[in-house]
Design an enzyme around this catalytic site. Structure first.
Site, PDB file in Angstrom:
ATOM      1  N   ASP A 102     -18.086  -1.218  -4.140  1.00  0.00           N
ATOM      2  CA  ASP A 102     -18.635  -1.895  -2.963  1.00  0.00           C
ATOM      3  C   ASP A 102     -19.324  -3.221  -3.282  1.00  0.00           C
ATOM      4  OD1 ASP A 102     -18.246  -0.558  -0.359  1.00  0.00           O
ATOM      5  OD2 ASP A 102     -19.096   1.177  -1.378  1.00  0.00           O
ATOM      6  N   HIS A 153     -13.803  10.423   3.644  1.00  0.00           N
ATOM      7  CA  HIS A 153     -14.593  10.232   4.871  1.00  0.00           C
ATOM      8  C   HIS A 153     -14.047  10.954   6.092  1.00  0.00           C
ATOM      9  CE1 HIS A 153     -17.853   7.489   3.808  1.00  0.00           C
ATOM     10  NE2 HIS A 153     -17.003   6.809   3.060  1.00  0.00           N
ATOM     11  N   HIS A 178     -12.781   2.722  -5.824  1.00  0.00           N
ATOM     12  CA  HIS A 178     -13.730   2.244  -4.809  1.00  0.00           C
ATOM     13  C   HIS A 178     -14.949   1.597  -5.457  1.00  0.00           C
ATOM     14  CE1 HIS A 178     -14.893   2.343  -0.536  1.00  0.00           C
ATOM     15  NE2 HIS A 178     -16.133   2.354  -1.007  1.00  0.00           N
ATOM     16  N   ASP A 209     -17.382   4.701  -6.482  1.00  0.00           N
ATOM     17  CA  ASP A 209     -18.321   4.236  -5.449  1.00  0.00           C
ATOM     18  C   ASP A 209     -19.487   3.471  -6.062  1.00  0.00           C
ATOM     19  OD1 ASP A 209     -19.065   3.692  -2.875  1.00  0.00           O
ATOM     20  OD2 ASP A 209     -19.711   5.701  -2.365  1.00  0.00           O
ATOM     21  N   HIS A 224     -12.451   8.129  -2.909  1.00  0.00           N
ATOM     22  CA  HIS A 224     -13.732   8.469  -3.553  1.00  0.00           C
ATOM     23  C   HIS A 224     -14.277   9.754  -2.934  1.00  0.00           C
ATOM     24  CE1 HIS A 224     -14.671   5.943  -0.119  1.00  0.00           C
ATOM     25  NE2 HIS A 224     -15.973   6.082  -0.238  1.00  0.00           N
ATOM     26  N   GLU A 264     -12.237   0.354   4.451  1.00  0.00           N
ATOM     27  CA  GLU A 264     -12.955   1.634   4.516  1.00  0.00           C
ATOM     28  C   GLU A 264     -13.224   2.018   5.971  1.00  0.00           C
ATOM     29  OE1 GLU A 264     -16.432   3.989   2.071  1.00  0.00           O
ATOM     30  OE2 GLU A 264     -16.516   1.816   2.178  1.00  0.00           O
ATOM     31  N   HIS A 282     -14.469   5.983   8.809  1.00  0.00           N
ATOM     32  CA  HIS A 282     -15.669   5.963   7.970  1.00  0.00           C
ATOM     33  C   HIS A 282     -16.576   7.072   8.504  1.00  0.00           C
ATOM     34  CE1 HIS A 282     -19.409   4.334   6.031  1.00  0.00           C
ATOM     35  NE2 HIS A 282     -18.567   4.399   5.026  1.00  0.00           N
TER      36      HIS A 282
END
Length: 430
Positions: free
Chosen positions: A51, A221, A49, A350, A242, A153, A180
């Protein structure tokens, strides 16, 4: 006396030439770090992961050249030089969009995020290579490129449409996190605020259709009940892209031991994250305060996601939460090895998705430092190869095999949420 001093100086000079001082000698590399770097020449490190795409969307209106990865990017955790230094051979780029977006808008925004990743690959083909299968990851690594995979995500990105799910699979999206931060009508998210209902009948059909398309089911999540339901339904290995161990840090985003013990049966992988609030043992207290603040902001700014987001950014600046260390990340790996074994652990940092990072893991160049710490703790080179990438490659390959079988057994599902759950709004009783 002068002659004696000259003789002494000459003798000392000769000794200095024969035996250089420690200060002038080049420092030898830490043996564990050297071993870690050697591992990453044999096996692609695959991170679950990153971003960067959302950072480009938010800070550069989607213009990748404003955060050109061929140049140093001090505002970000990621650029090509540091990815190379970190030995990264495969990266799941998150095609995240906020879960508060209305359904059709979430689908459109996710399409734009997919387009951004594809533009990255097209712009920098000497460094990045799009990959959707285990073999493509290995082939890109063999060519010296970073295999670029995509992960959605949150199931809000498909707007409760199995057709949209298949379309994203066709575009190369390789995993979908079922939720999420917000509950969906068909799946409950990790929360300290709401009761967990898990997967509805339609949510279970989403998992089955993900298995049929070969898209990995990601349980980061999601609520604990959603984890349990997905593990019960899924015929293919699942991932936590993650997340970390709840027994080490009691945060709702982490996986409890009873869920983790199902991973060996399923064949899946939990990819340990670096987010301090999910790593440091005192992260749970910070999580409770953060959840409470978000609830307060949402009540004030109803329907205004940007205002809530800005408010949370300000809150996190004022309340940065617990600090974490590389050693604490390794503690999570230690716990996971004891509970589920070495074959079910990976890495999901992340990076560029969190405002804080552990000491020693400040950016994408630092993966070898974590692997070196594991080697110092007694992990073998083979263990570290599995954590770095071999476990995830196995999961990818197995999911592809399951998809081939399921596509031969059944046609694409045309089920709808209304047909299966009997309601157009809110989670029904299962």
């Amino acid at each position: 006396m002068l002659l004696q001093r000259l003789v002494l100086v000459a003798a000392l000079s000769a000794a200095a030439l024969a035996f250089p001082s420690r200060a002038s000698a080049p420092a030898a590399e830490d043996p564990a770090l050297a071993r870690a770097r050697a591992v990453l020449k044999r096996v692609p490190l695959i991170d679950g992961h990153n971003d960067y795409p959302w950072e480009v969307h938010e800070k550069a209106d989607g213009d990748i050249l404003r955060f050109d990865l061929t140049k140093p990017q001090p505002e970000l955790d990621t650029d090509f030089a540091r990815l190379r230094a970190g030995g990264v051979g495969g990266q799941f780029w998150s095609v995240y969009v906020p879960s508060s977006l209305p359904g059709p808008e979430a689908v459109r925004a996710t399409l734009e995020a997919v387009d951004l990743v594809r533009r990255m690959v097209e712009r920098w083909p000497d460094t990045l290579e799009l990959a959707t299968t285990a073999r493509e990851v290995e082939a890109a690594f063999a060519r010296g490129r970073i295999a670029s995979l995509m992960g959605m995500e949150g199931g809000h990105s498909i707007d409760s449409s199995l057709g949209a799910l298949r379309a994203f699979a066709g575009l190369g999206v390789r995993y979908m996190t079922l939720t999420h931060s917000d509950d969906l009508p068909w799946a409950s998210a990790a929360s300290l605020e709401r009761a967990s209902f898990g997967l509805t009948r339609f949510g279970e059909e989403v998992v089955r259709e993900m298995n049929r398309t070969g898209m990995l089911v990601d349980l980061s999540h999601v609520s604990v009940q959603t984890m349990r339901d997905a593990l019960r339904v899924s015929e293919a290995p699942v991932i936590f892209s993650h997340s970390s161990a709840r027994a080490v840090c009691d945060h709702p985003r982490n996986a409890p031991d009873d869920v983790l013990r199902e991973l060996p049966r399923n064949g899946g992988v939990i990819m340990v994250t670096f987010v301090p609030s999910f790593v440091a043992p005192d992260g749970a207290q910070h999580a409770r305060a953060a959840f409470a603040e978000r609830t307060r902001l949402r009540a004030i700014h109803r329907g205004d996601d940007r205002a809530v987001s800005k408010g949370m950014e300000a809150w996190f600046r004022a309340n940065p939460g617990p600090k974490a260390t590389l050693a604490q990340v390794a503690d999570h790996v230690d716990h996971l090895r004891r509970v589920i074994g070495i074959d079910h652990i990976g890495i999901g940092s992340d990076f560029d998705g969190t405002s804080q990072l552990p000491e020693g893991l400040e950016d994408v160049s630092k993966y070898p430092a974590l692997l070196a710490e594991l080697l110092r703790r007694g992990y073998s080179d083979d263990d570290v190869e599995k954590i770095a990438g071999r476990n995830l490659l196995r999961v990818l390959a197995r999911s592809e095999q399951v998809a081939v079988r399921l596509r031969a057994e059944r046609s694409p599902s045309v089920a709808t949420r209304r047909a299966l759950d009997g309601s157009s709004g809110g989670p029904p009783a299962r």
